[in-house]
Write an enzyme that holds these catalytic residues in place. Structure first.
Site, PDB file in Angstrom:
ATOM      1  N   GLY A  18       0.835  -1.192   0.000  1.00 42.67           N
ATOM      2  CA  GLY A  18       0.000   0.000   0.000  1.00 42.67           C
ATOM      3  C   GLY A  18       0.868   1.238   0.000  1.00 42.67           C
ATOM      4  O   GLY A  18       2.095   1.165   0.142  1.00 42.67           O
ATOM      5  N   GLY A  20       0.684   5.964  -0.231  1.00 38.92           N
ATOM      6  CA  GLY A  20      -0.053   7.203  -0.389  1.00 38.92           C
ATOM      7  C   GLY A  20       0.902   8.371  -0.322  1.00 38.92           C
ATOM      8  O   GLY A  20       2.117   8.220  -0.508  1.00 38.92           O
ATOM      9  N   MET A  22       1.917   9.961   2.169  1.00 33.48           N
ATOM     10  CA  MET A  22       2.852   9.968   3.297  1.00 33.48           C
ATOM     11  C   MET A  22       3.961   8.944   3.162  1.00 33.48           C
ATOM     12  O   MET A  22       4.957   9.009   3.875  1.00 33.48           O
ATOM     13  CB  MET A  22       2.091   9.734   4.603  1.00 33.48           C
ATOM     14  CG  MET A  22       1.164  10.861   4.984  1.00 33.48           C
ATOM     15  SD  MET A  22       0.463  10.622   6.624  1.00 33.48           S
ATOM     16  CE  MET A  22       1.948  10.739   7.622  1.00 33.48           C
ATOM     17  N   VAL A  25       3.712   1.381   2.436  1.00 35.94           N
ATOM     18  CA  VAL A  25       3.544   0.342   3.462  1.00 35.94           C
ATOM     19  C   VAL A  25       4.050  -0.975   2.887  1.00 35.94           C
ATOM     20  O   VAL A  25       3.663  -1.385   1.788  1.00 35.94           O
ATOM     21  CB  VAL A  25       2.073   0.211   3.893  1.00 35.94           C
ATOM     22  CG1 VAL A  25       1.926  -0.909   4.933  1.00 35.94           C
ATOM     23  CG2 VAL A  25       1.555   1.529   4.453  1.00 35.94           C
ATOM     24  N   LYS A  40       5.692   0.931   7.704  1.00 38.78           N
ATOM     25  CA  LYS A  40       5.332   2.126   6.947  1.00 38.78           C
ATOM     26  C   LYS A  40       6.565   3.002   6.778  1.00 38.78           C
ATOM     27  O   LYS A  40       7.117   3.520   7.745  1.00 38.78           O
ATOM     28  CB  LYS A  40       4.232   2.893   7.672  1.00 38.78           C
ATOM     29  CG  LYS A  40       3.749   4.118   6.925  1.00 38.78           C
ATOM     30  CD  LYS A  40       2.593   4.753   7.681  1.00 38.78           C
ATOM     31  CE  LYS A  40       2.081   5.988   6.985  1.00 38.78           C
ATOM     32  NZ  LYS A  40       0.996   6.645   7.752  1.00 38.78           N
ATOM     33  N   ASP A 137      -8.295  11.673   9.536  1.00 39.23           N
ATOM     34  CA  ASP A 137      -8.279  11.284   8.117  1.00 39.23           C
ATOM     35  C   ASP A 137      -9.075  10.003   7.895  1.00 39.23           C
ATOM     36  O   ASP A 137      -8.605   9.073   7.244  1.00 39.23           O
ATOM     37  CB  ASP A 137      -6.848  11.116   7.620  1.00 39.23           C
ATOM     38  CG  ASP A 137      -6.764  11.111   6.090  1.00 39.23           C
ATOM     39  OD1 ASP A 137      -7.689  11.641   5.446  1.00 39.23           O
ATOM     40  OD2 ASP A 137      -5.780  10.585   5.555  1.00 39.23           O
TER      41      ASP A 137
END
Length: 466
Positions: A18, A20, A22, A25, A40, A137
């Site tokens: 995963g 995004g 930031m 992951v 992460k 969020d």
């Protein structure tokens, strides 16, 4: 094949699962504890100097410290944080799963499935709020669906403990615009109440297939819509509609808490009547709770004395119905006479009173007759225009060319509406309506409504004077 990297001589990064804005992951192997974990990798700002990089590291450390406070079966657990290769890495629980965002690419979900999902989310978020943690969020991408139907909330990366010093830059808004509460979109501080709105937006998306703010070409346009708090009323939410409209209330103090929301969701899942009890209100609401309770008792006393008067505070009245002829006017300019005017926006308190603060967005009890449905419609105004608009039939909206924007704009000119002298004949209801304008004048007249039943609820299909 990419070579596996090793961190802290302990974690082998196997594959990305995963990512995004930031960071990424990874699925990883913890050799010390012989278990699979999620790692992460947080991205630091490039080309902005050492100070910015240090601030990002501090945010990451604070993220891990805050998230580690929460240990809950429906929240991804944070095990720790390490600093390696000049950036922070968050070590977390690994859950074989897909995100709700990925699930929704297959299409919207059924109401019962959303209720089951929401119960699990609420239990974790209620625990987070009790621990002083605001997620900030909540969105489908941060909701993980496990292989055994387990639901877990993840990424408290932009959450913060209430009272902690914010390390984000002045004016920077964290969160996804499509799911932001209006007050956060306007630059106000995030609270547990804004989490409630974001949860509502997430559930709305799961049911309707899109954000309550609709779609826009860029985040700035969505942010503008979010700041206004104007949403598209849900049409597929069925028994979730009353709760969903309260979660998406533009006023933070009028939203239920996560604990209240979880309780009502469990009642819906069990097929029990749902009554939202004021418990653990948001910080801003607590100050006025005692006043609100007393006001509630006074309103009940007024109802008992009036006997036949239905207090209506406003589930947006039929958007195209013009107010009745003025029988009392205090230098008031008549409302617009467009072909599809909308009834006044306001509370069902008697003309001389203002709506009770503690119940301004509460949904009325289920209506058993067309007359009760009409009275219930007016009890939501002005705090629940979305629910009121959803109480108008598609035929009503089509024949009057009525949009939610026109509907809400009309009701801004009114302060309250009261309903009395209700008579029924089949699905035809005639009642006396008293409108109180924002400027202080009043108008009273008889109005006749035709209601139709759809999916077990009454909808207003037409409205005329007399």
């Amino acid at each position: 094949m990419e070579e596996i990297r090793r961190l802290a001589d302990r974690f082998d990064l196997i594959e990305p699962v995963g990512g995004g804005s930031m960071g990424t992951v990874w699925r990883a192997r913890d050799d010390n504890l012989e278990r699979t974990v999620a790692v992460k990798e947080l991205l630091l700002p490039h080309g902005q100097g050492e100070q910015k990089a240090d601030e990002a590291k501090n945010r990451a450390l604070r993220e891990a410290r805050i998230a580690a406070r929460l240990v809950h079966p429906h929240a991804i657990t944070v095990f720790g944080v390490i600093d390696e290769q000049d950036r922070p890495w968050i070590i977390m629980e690994y859950l074989p799963s897909i995100s709700l965002a990925d699930k929704l690419r297959e299409g919207p979900m059924e109401v019962d499935d959303v209720i089951r999902l929401a119960i699990q989310l609420c239990s974790a978020l209620a625990a987070a709020h009790r621990a002083g943690i605001v997620h900030r969020d909540i969105k489908p991408g941060n909701v993980l669906l496990g292989e055994d139907d387990t639901v877990k909330i993840t990424d408290f990366g932009i959450s913060r403990a209430m009272g902690d010093v914010q390390l984000t830059a002045t004016g920077e808004i964290s969160g996804t615009p499509a799911f932001l509460a209006p007050e956060v979109a306007r630059g106000e501080d995030a609270t547990s109440a804004s989490d409630v709105f974001s949860l509502g937006a997430t559930l709305y998306t799961a049911l309707e297939g899109g954000s309550p703010y609709g779609t826009a070409e860029n985040p700035i346009a969505l942010l503008y819509r979010a700041s206004s708090g104007e949403i598209t009323p849900p049409v597929k939410s069925d028994i979730l509609t009353p709760l969903l409209t309260r979660l998406l209330d533009v006023r933070p103090d009028s939203r239920p808490t996560m604990t209240e929301t979880e309780r009502e969701l469990r009642a819906l899942a069990a097929g029990e009547p749902t009554t939202l009890i004021a418990e653990e209100p948001p910080p801003k609401a607590r100050k006025g709770m005692l006043i609100g309770v007393l006001a509630g008792f006074l309103v009940l006393a007024a109802v008992a004395a009036a006997v036949v008067v239905f207090l209506a505070r406003g589930e947006d009245p039929p958007p195209d119905a013009a107010p009745p002829p003025a029988s009392q006017s205090q230098a008031v300019t008549p409302p617009p006479s467009s072909p599809e005017p909308q009834p006044p926006t306001s509370s069902a308190a008697p003309p001389s009173s203002s709506p009770p603060p503690a119940t301004s967005s509460s949904a009325p009890p289920p209506a058993q007759t067309p007359g009760q449905a009409l009275a219930a419609y007016y009890t939501l105004i002005p705090g629940n225009l979305q629910a009121g608009f959803a109480t108008l039939s598609d035929n009503f909206k089509r024949t009057r060319n009525q949009s939610f924007e026109r509907y809400s704009g009309y009701w801004k000119e009114y302060r309250s509406v009261s309903v009395s002298n209700v008579s029924e004949s089949g699905n035809t209801v005639t009642a006396t309506l008293t409108y109180v304008l924002a400027s202080g004048g009043t108008k009273t007249g008889r109005e006749t409504f035709e209601l139709v039943q759809q999916d077990g609820r009454y909808l207003i299909d037409s409205q005329r004077a007399g």
